[in-house]
Design an enzyme around this catalytic site. Structure first.
Site, PDB file in Angstrom:
ATOM      1  N   HIS A  48       4.599   8.136  18.716  1.00 52.86           N
ATOM      2  CA  HIS A  48       5.099   9.457  18.814  1.00 52.86           C
ATOM      3  C   HIS A  48       5.562   9.741  17.636  1.00 52.86           C
ATOM      4  CE1 HIS A  48       7.410  13.076  19.198  1.00 52.86           C
ATOM      5  NE2 HIS A  48       6.298  13.593  19.878  1.00 52.86           N
ATOM      6  N   CYS A  49       6.267   8.946  16.691  1.00 55.27           N
ATOM      7  CA  CYS A  49       7.245   9.186  15.751  1.00 55.27           C
ATOM      8  C   CYS A  49       6.385   8.927  14.583  1.00 55.27           C
ATOM      9  CB  CYS A  49       8.340   8.373  15.660  1.00 55.27           C
ATOM     10  SG  CYS A  49       9.443   8.583  16.935  1.00 55.27           S
ATOM     11  N   ILE A  50       5.901   7.944  14.086  1.00 59.38           N
ATOM     12  CA  ILE A  50       5.445   7.687  12.572  1.00 59.38           C
ATOM     13  C   ILE A  50       4.307   8.579  12.252  1.00 59.38           C
ATOM     14  CG2 ILE A  50       5.030   5.956  10.839  1.00 59.38           C
ATOM     15  CD1 ILE A  50       7.694   5.547  12.369  1.00 59.38           C
TER      16      ILE A  50
ATOM     17  N   ILE B 259       3.483  11.373  13.424  1.00 59.52           N
ATOM     18  CA  ILE B 259       3.755  12.757  13.523  1.00 59.52           C
ATOM     19  C   ILE B 259       4.732  13.382  12.908  1.00 59.52           C
ATOM     20  CG2 ILE B 259       4.512  14.362  15.292  1.00 59.52           C
ATOM     21  CD1 ILE B 259       2.965  12.858  17.101  1.00 59.52           C
ATOM     22  N   ASP B 260       5.942  12.772  12.590  1.00 58.66           N
ATOM     23  CA  ASP B 260       7.247  13.428  12.252  1.00 58.66           C
ATOM     24  C   ASP B 260       7.164  13.738  10.645  1.00 58.66           C
ATOM     25  OD1 ASP B 260       8.035  12.796  14.709  1.00 58.66           O
ATOM     26  OD2 ASP B 260       9.320  11.052  13.880  1.00 58.66           O
TER      27      ASP B 260
END
Length: 458
Positions: free
Chosen positions: A295-297, A299-300
């Site tokens: 979810h993080c790398i 998208i953020d």
């Protein structure tokens, strides 16, 4: 009883009394904790609080998840049903009824913050959650957002909705003299599949809307984490999370780019990284792969570049890293084509088996996985595609894909024109896979140490 006496002594200063009383409840584990979103972040957090003896209520809008948890089951591979049952002994239960928010001393929001089709933040889960809990909030409650987002979300999006949505006309308390709601941001730091660092050893960053909210959030998280790092505002905490992820995104893009150069030069990038990481300072090892997942790398960074535009600022460096990483599945497709070409075959009509759907090894998390993109690209080129993943007997459709496939057993590898290792699960016997296959495209260096003409490492 002592709380009652305390209140009688300090009738004049209601806010500090409730503050001290709530801090005391965190210390004695009497505080009721509500966690919204029983996914990869919320559920482990709920279990952490339960292990410390807190009574936790898990909120989720998916009835199937609520039923599964209340029957003592789990839907996340790394979390055993026994852990849920153990938590139930401390009073853990799940519900989809937000009216129970009124019974909580603290409510922690752990809902997804994906991107929409235009790579812009989709905060509908956050706003939906805040609007659902607001009518049930009460004075003195602590509300914490953990969902990764752009700097400003807590103050610009959460606070106004809590203030306009509650029935008591409560405002967010900024000073010790204010009555009302206490609001903070504390970024999650989940690392699925990482068993080397105990969850409670991961320091917890908190930034409150005012010093009292920070103090309360620190008291709550201090009960389950060994170290809490207070920062001056929610925006600082929000930016901290983005920096952590962008740091990884940029460094992974760097090695992904270098890998492509090394391949042209006949150099093994993994050997280079292993040599470089012997340097005891100034270098941290990052590894190339078929693209980013989780979810993080992936998208953020886009959250920050979107927000930066409001300040007429263009985050070129971050966007370039995003571009390099987003292009990696396409690079893998080119390598599959090159490998098949050596065997006088085209992708069209070739039988291709993709190993691993999860975005990284030994987990059951599909979010943003490069495997999904690679499968779709192969289908678009008319390959006959199959996949195998021990964690996913079937794959349906998600926000960005519609695959509707079933996992194929690993029993007839010789019938495939190419076997593509996209996720290097440790259950796979790579030596055997190479022996039985005609061509192996290895995107993860999973076949390290295996010498064979059949392997194309990319």
């Amino acid at each position: 009883m002592s709380h009652h006496n305390y209140n009688q002594k300090d009738m004049t200063t209601a806010a500090p009394t409730s503050l001290e009383a709530l801090k005391q409840k965190f210390a004695t584990r009497e505080a009721r904790i509500g966690i919204v979103g029983m996914g990869y972040v919320g559920l482990p957090l709920a279990l952490l609080f339960s292990e410390e003896g807190f009574r936790v209520t898990g909120f989720d809008i998916e009835a199937a998840k609520v039923d599964k948890l209340n029957s003592g089951g789990s839907y996340i591979v790394r979390i055993l049903p026994e852990s849920i049952q153990h938590a139930q002994k401390s009073g853990f239960h799940a519900t989809s009824n937000y009216a129970h928010v009124a019974e909580m001393d603290a409510v922690i929001i752990c809902v997804p913050t994906p991107l929409n089709e235009y790579h812009e933040p989709d905060l509908s889960y956050v706003t939906g959650t805040v609007e659902s809990i607001a009518p049930h909030t009460r004075e003195g409650q602590l509300i914490v957002l953990e969902s990764t987002t752009y700097p400003g979300t807590t103050e610009e999006l959460v606070v106004p909705r809590l203030e306009s949505g509650n029935k008591l006309g409560l405002k967010v308390a900024r000073t010790a003299d204010d009555a009302g709601l206490h609001v903070a941001f504390s970024p999650e730091r989940e690392d699925p599949g990482n068993d080397t660092v105990a969850r409670h050893d991961i320091p917890k960053v908190v930034g409150g809307c005012g010093p009292i909210a920070s103090e309360l959030a620190a008291a709550m998280y201090g009960a389950i984490f060994r170290r809490v790092i207070p920062v001056s505002s929610p925006s600082v905490a929000e930016m901290t999370k983005l920096l952590e992820n962008i740091y990884r995104c940029v460094n992974i893009a760097l090695v992904n780019e270098l890998k492509q150069l090394c391949m042209k030069m006949g150099i093994d990038i993994h050997e280079v990284i292993d040599a470089a990481k012997t340097k005891p300072f100034g270098f941290q090892a990052f590894y190339p792969g078929p693209g980013l997942g989780g979810h993080c790398i992936p998208i953020d960074p886009f959250y920050l570049s979107w927000k930066a535009k409001q300040y007429d600022f263009h985050t070129r460096f971050i966007e370039l890293a995003g571009e390099v990483n987003t292009a990696m599945p396409y690079f893998v497709i080119d390598q599959i084509a090159a490998g098949l070409n050596e065997h006088s075959k085209s992708i069209k009509g070739s039988k291709i088996l993709v190993l691993g759907l999860a975005y990284k090894r030994d987990i059951d998390d599909l979010r943003e996985s490069p495997s999904l993109t690679i499968l779709e690209l192969l289908r678009d080129k008319w390959a006959k595609v199959a996949y195998n993943d021990p964690y996913f007997p079937t794959v349906g459709h998600g926000r960005h894909y519609a695959l509707n496939m079933t996992s194929t057993p690993l029993d007839n590898l010789g019938s495939y024109d190419a076997v593509v290792i996209v996720t290097d699960h440790s259950t796979y016997n790579y030596k055997q896979i190479v022996e039985q296959s005609k061509l192996v495209i290895d995107t993860r260096n999973a076949t390290k140490g295996i010498l064979s003409e059949k392997i194309l490492r990319c």
